[in-house]
Design an enzyme around this catalytic site. Sequence first.
Site, mmCIF file in Angstrom:
data_model
loop_
_atom_site.group_PDB
_atom_site.id
_atom_site.type_symbol
_atom_site.label_atom_id
_atom_site.label_comp_id
_atom_site.label_asym_id
_atom_site.label_seq_id
_atom_site.Cartn_x
_atom_site.Cartn_y
_atom_site.Cartn_z
ATOM 1 N N ASP A 25 16.053 -12.944 -0.453
ATOM 2 C CA ASP A 25 15.377 -14.249 -0.503
ATOM 3 C C ASP A 25 16.289 -15.342 -1.064
ATOM 4 O O ASP A 25 15.853 -16.454 -1.311
ATOM 5 C CB ASP A 25 14.074 -14.158 -1.309
ATOM 6 N N ASP A 43 17.748 -10.524 -8.272
ATOM 7 C CA ASP A 43 16.515 -9.949 -8.831
ATOM 8 C C ASP A 43 16.826 -8.654 -9.584
ATOM 9 O O ASP A 43 17.960 -8.179 -9.585
ATOM 10 C CB ASP A 43 15.491 -9.709 -7.712
ATOM 11 N N ASP A 62 21.068 -9.782 -5.081
ATOM 12 C CA ASP A 62 19.807 -10.124 -4.424
ATOM 13 C C ASP A 62 19.391 -8.958 -3.536
ATOM 14 O O ASP A 62 19.971 -8.746 -2.479
ATOM 15 C CB ASP A 62 20.060 -11.409 -3.606
ATOM 16 N N HIS A 113 26.630 -18.193 -19.095
ATOM 17 C CA HIS A 113 25.946 -19.011 -18.081
ATOM 18 C C HIS A 113 25.919 -20.495 -18.443
ATOM 19 O O HIS A 113 25.449 -21.305 -17.643
ATOM 20 C CB HIS A 113 24.525 -18.489 -17.889
ATOM 21 N N ASP A 114 26.364 -20.851 -19.651
ATOM 22 C CA ASP A 114 26.383 -22.262 -20.074
ATOM 23 C C ASP A 114 27.781 -22.863 -20.073
ATOM 24 O O ASP A 114 27.929 -24.070 -20.273
ATOM 25 C CB ASP A 114 25.826 -22.392 -21.505
ATOM 26 N N GLU A 136 22.263 -17.118 -30.781
ATOM 27 C CA GLU A 136 23.023 -18.256 -30.264
ATOM 28 C C GLU A 136 22.893 -19.392 -31.278
ATOM 29 O O GLU A 136 21.785 -19.819 -31.586
ATOM 30 C CB GLU A 136 22.475 -18.692 -28.900
ATOM 31 N N ASP A 152 18.129 -16.987 -28.178
ATOM 32 C CA ASP A 152 18.484 -18.325 -27.708
ATOM 33 C C ASP A 152 18.335 -19.358 -28.835
ATOM 34 O O ASP A 152 17.316 -19.363 -29.535
ATOM 35 C CB ASP A 152 17.507 -18.661 -26.566
ATOM 36 N N ASP A 159 17.260 -11.272 -23.526
ATOM 37 C CA ASP A 159 17.448 -12.657 -23.943
ATOM 38 C C ASP A 159 16.076 -13.208 -24.324
ATOM 39 O O ASP A 159 15.141 -13.160 -23.514
ATOM 40 C CB ASP A 159 18.024 -13.446 -22.760
HETATM 41 C C1 GLC Z 1 20.512 -21.952 -24.600
HETATM 42 C C2 GLC Z 1 20.667 -21.298 -23.250
HETATM 43 C C3 GLC Z 1 20.690 -22.369 -22.207
HETATM 44 C C4 GLC Z 1 19.367 -23.092 -22.264
HETATM 45 C C5 GLC Z 1 19.067 -23.628 -23.665
HETATM 46 C C6 GLC Z 1 17.633 -23.998 -23.809
HETATM 47 O O1 GLC Z 1 21.581 -22.755 -24.916
HETATM 48 O O2 GLC Z 1 21.795 -20.481 -23.228
HETATM 49 O O3 GLC Z 1 20.937 -21.857 -20.937
HETATM 50 O O4 GLC Z 1 19.378 -24.161 -21.369
HETATM 51 O O5 GLC Z 1 19.317 -22.666 -24.660
HETATM 52 O O6 GLC Z 1 16.822 -22.857 -23.780
#
Ligand code: GLC
Length: 523
Positions: free
Chosen positions: A25, A29, A21, A310-311, A239, A195, A98
């Site tokens: 804030d 970023d 950051d 992140h998931d 993905e 994604d 992404d």
């Molecule tokens: C993918 C992303 C996830 C998101 C989902 C919907 O799985 O990695 O974070 O919530 O798609 O876009």
Amino acid sequence: MEQEWWRTAVVYQVWPRSFADSDGDGVGDLRGVIGKLDHLSDLGVDALWLSPFYPSPQVDAGYDISDYQGVDPLFGTLQDVDDLIAGLHARGIRLVLDMVLNHTSDRHPWFVESRSDTDNPKRDWYFWFDEPPNSWPSLFGGDAWELDGRTGEYYLHTFAKEQADLDWRNPKVRQALAQMLRWWLDRGVDGFRLDVISMISKDIENPWGFLGFGPQLHEFLQELHREAFAGRGLMTVGETPMASVEQARLMSAPDRRELDMVFGFEHVSLDHNLTKWDPVPLSLPTLKQSFARWQEGLGDGWNSLYWDNHDQPRAVSRFGDDGEHRVASAKTLATVLHLHRGTPFVYQGEELGMKNAGFAGIEDYRDLESLNWYRESDLPEAEKLALLRRASRDNARTPMPWDDSRAASWIGYADDTVTVAAQRSDPDSVLAHYRKLIALRHEIPAVAHGDFALLLPDDERIWAFTRTYEGVELLVVANFSSYEVDPGLPDDGELLIGSSGPLRAWESRVTRRAARSRDPARA
Ligand code: GLC
């Protein structure tokens, strides 16, 4: 530029909200990312996968895009992206963006137009029906069909109702998306993480059709390859939740010209039933045999290798021991992953051995998937909180701990003590171990290209395999238990990682020898 640079590459994922950051804030970023590029070159990674920073109402942390060609003021400006590209390229690191092509935010101008009137020219850019044509659930809870009061029809949202699914059968949709991707490529980006790309073709008649893999998937991917990817020396990774090995092979085999690799989900689906809120015990043989099946079954396709993103909850909490053996188990998880065949991905904080957030109360959670499930579940409160602590996506979304300072942040810090500052010059740190593994991949061709063979497939404590390439054999042996184990495998080669003799709790070893034709287990 080498066309297939990604075969020997290691990719680092930044989830910008929690990385760095720069303006205080409370939200990370792009200037924050720019300020930390030396961390990436210090690790030795080849590419940065940057999670969404585009304008977005942030219902799903930016995976609900309302403008594909801009930057959300929360994260910075287009100038910052240009500066980031320049800063990365100056260090020999590529940028992988992404891209969320399956759906847009309901605030995207395309959807705003589409929902305005049944006669609107963009009506058929999304899925509209006067009655829901199936009973698909949304993956974020509730139904996948939302009644829109403006026209009295239903639209499809595989995820939140603020994430409307694009109808890829419409060539105008495909053209607009390909054009947008080219725009980013012309700005200097080097690839895309796509994604839920396996969901772009849907079989509306199929009760399981919400999981994607519809009849036109490969046709759409091949068109995207022709229109946006071909001939540019990019890296594309899709993905693909629920993909079988065979589906993954079809999407990643080079001669089919679809994607360079996909993220399989099998190994992160073995510790639960249909949903991650329904855990089941996982044995080591199940886990390593799954990896082995993908190593062998992909044929001329290509693996991506990951534990964290992140998931997913943090690997050291999930597959390792985040208590007494945290450092050793984080290293060992890294060793086995990075010594497989494929392209490894490191998610911010994984290189420190970060563990799950461990939040105490529901007020600490931010992710809509977790909050929706918490609201809808009938389980007792304590059980729900325990399941969140185990499986919530927020477990891996806490701020990157650069040092001991705890600046105010949009989400709490993990209940954790690791920091980059403390590990940077510690040769025994998890960070130093990742550095070593990344260097190994660059130096020894067998790491990236070698043939794979699993040893001791049924051993409950030892994960062992060989990688063989051009007369060189690497033997990887890892102890997935809290006890000392003598694996009964040779340790006489040149030691690349670890030490010889019996393996201490959660210790791993990599040795290099001349390849032999005999089974090394009996050598
Ligand atoms: C993918 C992303 C996830 C998101 C989902 C919907 O799985 O990695 O974070 O919530 O798609 O876009």
